[in-house]
Scaffold this active site. Structure first.
Site, PDB file in Angstrom:
ATOM      1  N   GLU A 162     127.468 -37.506  49.370  1.00 32.47           N
ATOM      2  CA  GLU A 162     128.119 -37.228  48.245  1.00 32.47           C
ATOM      3  C   GLU A 162     129.259 -38.212  47.963  1.00 32.47           C
ATOM      4  O   GLU A 162     130.035 -38.434  48.812  1.00 32.47           O
ATOM      5  CB  GLU A 162     128.811 -35.639  48.271  1.00 32.47           C
ATOM      6  CG  GLU A 162     127.777 -34.665  47.959  1.00 32.47           C
ATOM      7  CD  GLU A 162     128.466 -33.413  47.839  1.00 32.47           C
ATOM      8  OE1 GLU A 162     128.537 -32.736  46.939  1.00 32.47           O
ATOM      9  OE2 GLU A 162     129.155 -32.998  48.893  1.00 32.47           O
ATOM     10  N   GLU A 196     128.999 -22.250  51.261  1.00 35.05           N
ATOM     11  CA  GLU A 196     128.297 -23.295  50.172  1.00 35.05           C
ATOM     12  C   GLU A 196     129.231 -24.712  50.415  1.00 35.05           C
ATOM     13  O   GLU A 196     130.425 -24.819  49.879  1.00 35.05           O
ATOM     14  CB  GLU A 196     128.905 -22.869  48.706  1.00 35.05           C
ATOM     15  CG  GLU A 196     127.834 -23.288  47.672  1.00 35.05           C
ATOM     16  CD  GLU A 196     128.327 -24.387  46.774  1.00 35.05           C
ATOM     17  OE1 GLU A 196     128.584 -25.581  47.260  1.00 35.05           O
ATOM     18  OE2 GLU A 196     129.077 -24.025  45.552  1.00 35.05           O
ATOM     19  N   CYS A 226     130.009 -29.654  43.149  1.00 37.37           N
ATOM     20  CA  CYS A 226     129.035 -29.561  43.990  1.00 37.37           C
ATOM     21  C   CYS A 226     127.626 -29.649  43.639  1.00 37.37           C
ATOM     22  O   CYS A 226     126.681 -30.126  44.253  1.00 37.37           O
ATOM     23  CB  CYS A 226     129.228 -28.125  44.682  1.00 37.37           C
ATOM     24  SG  CYS A 226     130.776 -27.968  45.418  1.00 37.37           S
ATOM     25  N   LYS A 232     142.660 -17.861  50.404  1.00 36.49           N
ATOM     26  CA  LYS A 232     143.312 -19.217  50.810  1.00 36.49           C
ATOM     27  C   LYS A 232     142.779 -20.225  49.705  1.00 36.49           C
ATOM     28  O   LYS A 232     141.695 -20.840  49.970  1.00 36.49           O
ATOM     29  CB  LYS A 232     142.955 -19.596  52.127  1.00 36.49           C
ATOM     30  CG  LYS A 232     144.132 -20.603  52.830  1.00 36.49           C
ATOM     31  CD  LYS A 232     144.327 -21.793  52.141  1.00 36.49           C
ATOM     32  CE  LYS A 232     143.228 -22.809  52.472  1.00 36.49           C
ATOM     33  NZ  LYS A 232     143.589 -24.190  52.155  1.00 36.49           N
TER      34      LYS A 232
END
Length: 491
Positions: A384, A249, A283, A174
């Site tokens: 972030e 992750e 990331c 997906k």
């Protein structure tokens, strides 16, 4: 008819015929129209994967044979590399050359796991009894949901698909609804390579529509997800019901530490790349600069100068050095993030706004931004932005640098710059992050494990452990001279 779902070895349109338009972040043009799956389509994909796994057809292949299949996929990816890179570039808005680099990394990933397939998997255990054989064997885990992000769509999916195939798992891919084209291209190659029917399946659509069953369904044995922390927490809670295996992750807030004794010119150059590559939509981006006080002014002044000269542009702009943000929603999020940082007391040195160049008017372009006067209690240091926003903190000692670098709930990556090898080694050892670069920032190789500490996730991708995530470990004890146990009296 738009048939871009791949279920049980057949390309299909959505069961209700619904489609989704994919828009370029560069100019909002429509770059693709794809099927948008229904819940029924998801359940069909899960059923197909479960049936294929339980049939034993693919699990009966040897590791070597499955590795050879993955090597063939790598060859086909190399054949179609530029075509796939174009699709990736269209979806993400990143420069075409960056997409080419990404596809090259995808090919390397498949070749790495293909090579692991040729290795011996399992071992014998000496139990000290001559007539007993004790073996540890590695078996396919089962059916996996492989859910990828939008920033590196094909690469992050490859990190999951390649080991799943070598392990012998069946799976449902997906990708992000924002960037589906390269996953479609990969699935066509997987089909062409001769993967058995039902092993590989592709579902397209937003997580809010198609994600629940991919996480909750008891027929799913593993969920591998790359994305945001909040979604990762939701997946962990849902997986508890059926005790699924997880590989997560979830991003990071990555410290990039520069000591005064570093090669300052090299450190500055790498700091600019670490923060602003792909407009910070990475990331492991080094957007949290932590610099020794005595060189703060020199370092920051030059970074600000460099950041202000970065050229923004679309996929085919030869002069561009980085591209747009992925969507209007993300642009609004980054804008709000910077405004909040300034309100907290951060000092805006450059950027801090959407690009006002006419050629960027139709895209989601945000200027490279540097925020000074930051500290660990601030939102902009702890959270972030996933955009081109660097925060700057200062330190006065090695111990303080370590403490600041570890003062985060995340732990994905970090960098250390120093000409003192012993000091750099101490700091690298003390930082609680999954990857640490010393006098560098950003490179990785498929042979080295990747993943995070703390809330950056659980499990590892790549390396040898990246294959282990898709394997179950079984102990088989064989007594070759069976006899009565004699434990209880025979009356």
């Amino acid at each position: 008819m738009v048939a871009t779902l791949y279920i049980d070895g057949r390309w299909r349109e959505a069961s209700d015929g619904r489609v989704h338009e994919v828009h370029s972040p560069h100019d909002q043009s429509v770059v693709a129209t794809v099927s948008q799956a229904t819940q029924a389509d998801v359940l069909n994909a899960i059923a197909a994967a479960r049936k294929s796994f339980d049939s034993g057809l693919f699990t009966s292949w040897s590791f070597k044979a499955r590795g050879e299949l993955v090597a063939k996929i790598a060859d086909l990816l190399e054949r179609d590399g530029d075509v796939i890179a174009r699709k990736e570039s269209d979806d993400t808005g990143k420069r075409f050359i960056e997409a080419q680099y990404d596809v090259a990394d995808v090919i390397s990933t498949f070749r790495h796991f293909a090579a692991l397939g040729a290795k011996e998997h399992g071992r014998s255990v000496d139990v000290g009894i001559a007539h007993v054989s004790s073996r540890i064997v590695h078996e396919p885990l089962g059916v996996a949901s492989l859910i990828g992000p939008w920033n590196y769509p094909l690469l992050q999916i490859a990190w999951k698909v390649a080991p799943a195939l070598v392990a012998g798992c069946s799976f449902i891919v997906k990708p992000s609804e924002l960037t589906p084209q390269s996953a479609i291209a990969l699935m066509k190659i997987i089909e062409e390579a001769g993967t058995p029917k039902g092993v590989a399946n592709l579902i397209l659509g937003p997580g809010s529509v198609v994600g629940t069953s991919l996480i909750n369904d008891p027929r799913i044995d593993l969920v591998s997800f790359t994305g945001g922390l909040t979604t990762g927490q939701t997946i962990m809670k849902a997986a508890a019901t059926t005790i699924k295996k997880l590989a997560l992750e979830l991003g990071g807030k990555n410290p990039h530490i520069i000591f005064a004794d570093a090669d300052i010119d090299a450190a500055i150059d790498n700091a600019v790349t670490a923060a602003f590559l792909h407009s910070g939509q990475v990331c492991s981006a080094g957007t949290r600069l932590i610099v020794e006080r005595s060189v703060h002014d020199r370092v920051v002044k030059e970074i600000v100068r460099r950041a202000g000269k970065i050229s923004l542009g679309g996929p085919d702009d030869k002069a561009a050095e980085t591209g747009p943000l992925i969507s209007q929603a993300h642009l609004k999020s980054v804008t709000a993030y910077v405004e909040k940082a300034v309100a907290e007391g951060a000092r805006l040195l450059v950027g801090g706004k959407r690009s006002d160049k006419p050629e960027h008017a139709q895209g989601w372009y945000y200027l490279p931004t540097v925020l000074d006067n930051c500290h660990t209690k601030m939102y902009c240091v702890q959270e972030e932005s996933f955009g081109p926003v660097m925060t700057v903190e200062v330190f006065d000692s090695e111990a303080q640098a370590i403490a600041i670098g570890n003062d985060t709930v995340f732990g994905l990556s970090g960098g250390v710059w120093s000409s003192d090898a012993d000091k750099a080694a101490r700091v690298a050892s003390a930082l609680r992050h999954g990857t640490i670069w010393v006098n560098d920032f950003g490179p990785y190789r498929p042979a080295a494990e990747w993943g995070g500490y703390k809330q950056s996730g659980i499990g590892r991708e790549l390396g040898e452990h990246g294959l282990s995530e898709y394997l179950e470990i079984k102990h088989i004890w064989t007594n070759n001279a069976p006899s009565r146990s004699g434990w209880f009296k025979d009356q």
